[in-house]
Structures are given as structure tokens and as C-alpha cells.
Scaffold this motif. Structure first.
Motif, PDB file in Angstrom:
ATOM      1  N   ARG A  83       0.777  -1.154  -0.102  1.00  0.00           N
ATOM      2  CA  ARG A  83       0.245  -0.063   0.012  1.00  0.00           C
ATOM      3  C   ARG A  83       0.811   1.338  -0.066  1.00  0.00           C
ATOM      4  NH1 ARG A  83      -5.220  -1.386   4.059  1.00  0.00           N
ATOM      5  NH2 ARG A  83      -6.041  -3.172   2.559  1.00  0.00           N
ATOM      6  N   ILE A  84       0.433   2.408  -0.259  1.00  0.00           N
ATOM      7  CA  ILE A  84       0.860   3.498  -0.522  1.00  0.00           C
ATOM      8  C   ILE A  84       1.730   3.847   0.654  1.00  0.00           C
ATOM      9  CG2 ILE A  84       0.837   6.146  -0.830  1.00  0.00           C
ATOM     10  CD1 ILE A  84      -1.284   5.509  -3.130  1.00  0.00           C
ATOM     11  N   SER A  85       1.041   3.899   1.886  1.00  0.00           N
ATOM     12  CA  SER A  85       2.010   4.382   3.099  1.00  0.00           C
ATOM     13  C   SER A  85       2.955   3.485   3.327  1.00  0.00           C
ATOM     14  CB  SER A  85       1.048   4.375   4.437  1.00  0.00           C
ATOM     15  OG  SER A  85       0.419   2.787   4.546  1.00  0.00           O
ATOM     16  N   ARG A  86       3.027   2.075   3.241  1.00  0.00           N
ATOM     17  CA  ARG A  86       4.110   1.395   3.278  1.00  0.00           C
ATOM     18  C   ARG A  86       5.175   1.589   2.171  1.00  0.00           C
ATOM     19  NH1 ARG A  86       7.555  -1.039   6.489  1.00  0.00           N
ATOM     20  NH2 ARG A  86       8.215  -2.979   6.414  1.00  0.00           N
ATOM     21  N   LEU A 126       5.600   7.139 -12.586  1.00  0.00           N
ATOM     22  CA  LEU A 126       6.973   6.597 -12.045  1.00  0.00           C
ATOM     23  C   LEU A 126       6.783   5.439 -11.308  1.00  0.00           C
ATOM     24  CD1 LEU A 126       8.581  10.160 -10.991  1.00  0.00           C
ATOM     25  CD2 LEU A 126       8.986   8.478 -13.171  1.00  0.00           C
ATOM     26  N   LEU A 127       5.577   5.259 -10.788  1.00  0.00           N
ATOM     27  CA  LEU A 127       5.423   4.053  -9.896  1.00  0.00           C
ATOM     28  C   LEU A 127       3.992   3.224 -10.606  1.00  0.00           C
ATOM     29  CD1 LEU A 127       6.047   4.765  -6.317  1.00  0.00           C
ATOM     30  CD2 LEU A 127       7.185   2.963  -7.642  1.00  0.00           C
ATOM     31  N   PRO A 128       3.789   2.026 -10.837  1.00  0.00           N
ATOM     32  CA  PRO A 128       2.660   1.549 -11.184  1.00  0.00           C
ATOM     33  C   PRO A 128       1.797   1.123 -10.151  1.00  0.00           C
ATOM     34  CG  PRO A 128       4.099   0.011 -11.592  1.00  0.00           C
ATOM     35  CD  PRO A 128       5.102   1.280 -10.971  1.00  0.00           C
ATOM     36  N   THR A 129       0.601   0.832 -10.452  1.00  0.00           N
ATOM     37  CA  THR A 129      -0.148   0.149  -9.246  1.00  0.00           C
ATOM     38  C   THR A 129      -1.142  -0.841  -9.813  1.00  0.00           C
ATOM     39  OG1 THR A 129      -2.119   1.885  -9.637  1.00  0.00           O
ATOM     40  CG2 THR A 129      -0.460   2.317  -8.042  1.00  0.00           C
ATOM     41  N   THR A 130      -1.467  -1.715  -9.006  1.00  0.00           N
ATOM     42  CA  THR A 130      -2.618  -2.971  -9.251  1.00  0.00           C
ATOM     43  C   THR A 130      -3.860  -2.246  -9.237  1.00  0.00           C
ATOM     44  OG1 THR A 130      -2.935  -3.668  -6.849  1.00  0.00           O
ATOM     45  CG2 THR A 130      -0.892  -4.525  -8.208  1.00  0.00           C
ATOM     46  N   ASP A 131      -4.914  -2.891  -9.759  1.00  0.00           N
ATOM     47  CA  ASP A 131      -6.218  -2.696  -9.769  1.00  0.00           C
ATOM     48  C   ASP A 131      -6.850  -2.685  -8.347  1.00  0.00           C
ATOM     49  OD1 ASP A 131      -6.132  -2.331 -12.541  1.00  0.00           O
ATOM     50  OD2 ASP A 131      -6.639  -4.522 -12.950  1.00  0.00           O
ATOM     51  N   ALA A 132      -6.123  -3.029  -7.644  1.00  0.00           N
ATOM     52  CA  ALA A 132      -6.807  -3.195  -6.101  1.00  0.00           C
ATOM     53  C   ALA A 132      -7.045  -1.751  -5.680  1.00  0.00           C
ATOM     54  CB  ALA A 132      -5.653  -3.666  -5.118  1.00  0.00           C
ATOM     55  N   PRO A 182      -7.773  -0.146  -1.701  1.00  0.00           N
ATOM     56  CA  PRO A 182      -6.943   1.034  -2.065  1.00  0.00           C
ATOM     57  C   PRO A 182      -5.800   0.602  -2.828  1.00  0.00           C
ATOM     58  CG  PRO A 182      -6.430   0.343   0.094  1.00  0.00           C
ATOM     59  CD  PRO A 182      -7.586  -0.304  -0.277  1.00  0.00           C
ATOM     60  N   ALA A 183      -5.113   1.569  -3.797  1.00  0.00           N
ATOM     61  CA  ALA A 183      -4.274   1.392  -4.693  1.00  0.00           C
ATOM     62  C   ALA A 183      -2.811   0.497  -4.191  1.00  0.00           C
ATOM     63  CB  ALA A 183      -3.616   2.436  -5.240  1.00  0.00           C
TER      64      ALA A 183
END
Length: 130
Positions: free
Chosen positions: A5-8, A28-34, A36-37
Motif C-alpha cells: 500500500r502507498i503508506s508502506r 513513475l510507479l505503477p499500481t495494481t487494480d486493487a 486502495p491502490a
């Protein structure tokens, strides 16, 4: 593949949550479809390597040490011929034992900007239980 997760992710990179969100917005950073991101672990690792390379490029010295921590001196304790110097580099506390003479020559005091270079023959790696 492990995701974060973003905070971690921010904690692991030593930046703020807002910085990670900006990097996501900038691609610059991809995310999954989950929701929260979440950021894929391999992408987070690649960004960490990129940040380390950028920091190394700004260094004015060449060194064989690969573990370099730039930070602020938080404590200097001189006792006789030895000194203990604590450096806070993001979430990392690095403690150096050196001669009192070296600490004085470097003019180390609380609030000084400094870098600790670590070259070790053994490094222990741990992972969380689970």
C-alpha cells in the motif's frame, strides 16, 4: 508477487505518502487494480534502486562501499579517546564508533550533515514471519 500500500511504500522509500502519490500520477510507479491502490513489489524495488543511483550520482567521491547513508547527526558522545556518533538517515539510525580525534577533525556536532558508508563482509537479511 507481493504488493505494498502507498503508506508502506512511502516508508520503505523514505519519502512521504504524497510523494508516492505524485510518482503514481506521473507514471513513475505503477499500481495494481486493487482498491486502495497497491504497488507491485518489483516496481517498488526498481524505484528504490533508481533513487539510490540518483543519490550516488550526486556524491562527489567514488567508493567501494555500496551502503551509504546521508543524514543528520543526532548525537556525539566523546569519552576519552573514543567517540560515538549517531546519524539519522530517514528511518535508519546509524551508529559509528570512531576515535575522538576523528570526530573533532570532522567537526561533528548535533545537526551536522554527514554520510555514513558501510562496507561489511556479512549482512543479515530477515523477512517477516507469515
Amino acid at each position: 508477487m507481493q504488493t505494498f500500500r502507498i503508506s508502506r511504500a512511502a516508508q520503505l522509500l523514505g519519502v512521504s505518502d504524497d510523494t508516492v502519490r505524485r510518482w503514481i500520477d506521473q507514471g513513475l510507479l505503477p499500481t495494481t487494480d486493487a482498491v486502495p491502490a497497491e504497488i507491485p513489489g518489483d516496481a517498488l524495488a526498481a524505484r528504490a534502486v533508481q533513487l539510490a543511483e540518483e543519490a550516488q550520482e550526486s556524491n562527489h567521491a567514488l567508493s567501494s562501499a555500496r551502503n551509504r547513508f546521508v543524514g543528520i547527526v543526532t548525537r556525539v558522545q566523546i569519552d576519552g579517546v573514543m567517540a560515538q556518533v549517531d546519524l539519522q538517515s530517514g528511518p535508519h539510525r546509524v551508529v559509528s564508533l570512531m576515535s575522538a580525534e576523528a570526530a573533532r577533525e570532522l567537526n561533528l556536532e548535533v545537526g551536522s550533515l554527514a554520510a555514513a558508508s558501510v562496507k561489511a563482509t556479512q549482512v543479515v537479511v530477515e523477512v517477516p514471519k507469515g
